[in-house]
Design an enzyme around this catalytic site. Structure first.
Site, PDB file in Angstrom:
ATOM      1  CG  ASP A 110      -0.339  -0.302   2.540  1.00  0.00           C
ATOM      2  OD1 ASP A 110       0.904  -0.405   2.607  1.00  0.00           O
ATOM      3  OD2 ASP A 110      -1.077  -0.416   3.529  1.00  0.00           O
ATOM      4  CG  ASP A 113       6.067   6.292   6.145  1.00  0.00           C
ATOM      5  OD1 ASP A 113       6.711   7.300   5.816  1.00  0.00           O
ATOM      6  OD2 ASP A 113       5.409   6.250   7.199  1.00  0.00           O
ATOM      7  CE  LYS A 141       1.835   8.843   4.347  1.00  0.00           C
ATOM      8  NZ  LYS A 141       1.852   8.390   5.744  1.00  0.00           N
ATOM      9  CG  PHE A 163      -2.389   8.248   9.246  1.00  0.00           C
ATOM     10  CD1 PHE A 163      -1.356   7.350   9.449  1.00  0.00           C
ATOM     11  CD2 PHE A 163      -3.692   7.777   9.257  1.00  0.00           C
ATOM     12  CE1 PHE A 163      -1.610   6.006   9.676  1.00  0.00           C
ATOM     13  CE2 PHE A 163      -3.962   6.425   9.482  1.00  0.00           C
ATOM     14  CZ  PHE A 163      -2.917   5.549   9.690  1.00  0.00           C
TER      15      PHE A 163
HETATM   16  P1  5GP Z   1       7.399   1.542   6.123  1.00  0.00           P
HETATM   17  O1  5GP Z   1       7.639   1.872   4.682  1.00  0.00           O
HETATM   18  O2  5GP Z   1       7.715   2.727   7.012  1.00  0.00           O
HETATM   19  O3  5GP Z   1       8.081   0.290   6.588  1.00  0.00           O
HETATM   20  O4  5GP Z   1       5.895   1.263   6.433  1.00  0.00           O
HETATM   21  C1  5GP Z   1       4.923   1.338   5.530  1.00  0.00           C
HETATM   22  C2  5GP Z   1       3.680   0.760   6.179  1.00  0.00           C
HETATM   23  O5  5GP Z   1       3.215   1.602   7.230  1.00  0.00           O
HETATM   24  C3  5GP Z   1       2.579   0.737   5.149  1.00  0.00           C
HETATM   25  O6  5GP Z   1       2.565  -0.501   4.476  1.00  0.00           O
HETATM   26  C4  5GP Z   1       1.354   0.948   6.004  1.00  0.00           C
HETATM   27  O7  5GP Z   1       0.920  -0.289   6.501  1.00  0.00           O
HETATM   28  C5  5GP Z   1       1.828   1.811   7.148  1.00  0.00           C
HETATM   29  N1  5GP Z   1       1.575   3.241   6.869  1.00  0.00           N
HETATM   30  C6  5GP Z   1       2.495   4.215   6.646  1.00  0.00           C
HETATM   31  N2  5GP Z   1       1.886   5.398   6.417  1.00  0.00           N
HETATM   32  C7  5GP Z   1       0.552   5.174   6.508  1.00  0.00           C
HETATM   33  C8  5GP Z   1      -0.627   6.021   6.342  1.00  0.00           C
HETATM   34  O8  5GP Z   1      -0.582   7.226   6.084  1.00  0.00           O
HETATM   35  N3  5GP Z   1      -1.827   5.410   6.496  1.00  0.00           N
HETATM   36  C9  5GP Z   1      -1.956   4.095   6.793  1.00  0.00           C
HETATM   37  N4  5GP Z   1      -3.196   3.614   6.908  1.00  0.00           N
HETATM   38  N5  5GP Z   1      -0.882   3.257   6.941  1.00  0.00           N
HETATM   39  C10 5GP Z   1       0.356   3.806   6.803  1.00  0.00           C
HETATM   40 MG    MG Z   2       1.695  -2.334   5.273  1.00  0.00          MG
END
Ligand code: 5GP
Ligand code: MG
Length: 193
Positions: A110, A113, A141, A163
């Site tokens: 999805d 980040d 992001k 978010f």
């Molecule tokens: P990262 O890239 O930091 O490891 O984490 C990404 C995960 O954090 C995404 O797959 C999602 O599950 C969660 N995440 C990060 N930002 C958001 C957001 O704005 N909304 C939601 N619902 N989940 C987010």
């Molecule tokens: Mg996720």
């Protein structure tokens, strides 16, 4: 009943501050993204690995636009939102699919980040000796001054560091069924939804 529908729609939308990406914009971009992916794989068989649960709706739309032979295996990972790198080894809630050797893998997630989730997953998959591992994320992001740990090969939309919920994305398990990608009102994130 009509009255029930209006009430349930209100209950779904009343905490939404704004629509960030509309359902029409999503549909257009998903179609063009599928074209980009199809061009790279040139008719080869894909193994799609959707990362549950956030990519559920995105994946279901994307794969119906992809004219390639494909199999689908599910990945479920618990991300650690505020963990340091050392404590960030992801928890796999389902076993990693067996039999990935020699396959062309496309991870569908999805949101990119920090990139921690994707980096950990890609590392775990590489140990299975696939032919290739690529990733496709619905959202990336953009955070000033920060470069994500892992990149993604295909990106739907770059979004500001807010978010978001909807189109599969949740806040405390809710809002996944909003058809648009939305930002919640501040009070909705502060307390109970
Ligand atoms: P990262 O890239 O930091 O490891 O984490 C990404 C995960 O954090 C995404 O797959 C999602 O599950 C969660 N995440 C990060 N930002 C958001 C957001 O704005 N909304 C939601 N619902 N989940 C987010
Ligand atoms: Mg996720």
């Amino acid at each position: 009943m009509v009255g029930d529908e209006i009430m349930s729609t209100d209950r779904l939308w009343h905490n939404v501050e704004k629509v960030l990406v509309s359902r029409d914009e999503i549909a257009l971009r998903v179609a063009s993204l599928a074209g980009e992916i199809a061009a790279v794989y040139d008719g080869r068989e894909l193994t799609i690995l959707p990362v549950l649960t956030g990519s559920l709706i995105f994946t279901s739309d994307l794969i119906r636009r992809l004219p390639l032979p494909m199999r689908i295996d599910l990945i479920s990972i618990s991300s650690y939102p505020d963990g340091t790198l050392e404590s960030s080894s992801p928890k796999f809630n389902l076993p990693i699919p067996a039999d990935l050797s020699g396959r062309d893998i496309l991870i569908v997630d999805d949101i990119l980040d920090s990139g921690r989730t994707l980096a950990s997953l890609a590392a775990a998959l590489e140990r299975r000796k696939p032919a290739s591992v690529r990733s496709c994320v619905l959202l990336r992001k953009l955070v000033a001054g920060r470069k994500p740990l892992a990149g993604a090969d295909f990106v739907g939309f770059d979004v500001p560091d807010e978010f978001v919920v909807g189109y599969g994305l949740d806040f405390k398990h809710l809002y996944r069924n909003l058809p648009d990608i939305c930002v919640l009102k501040a009070h909705a994130k502060g307390g109970a939804s």
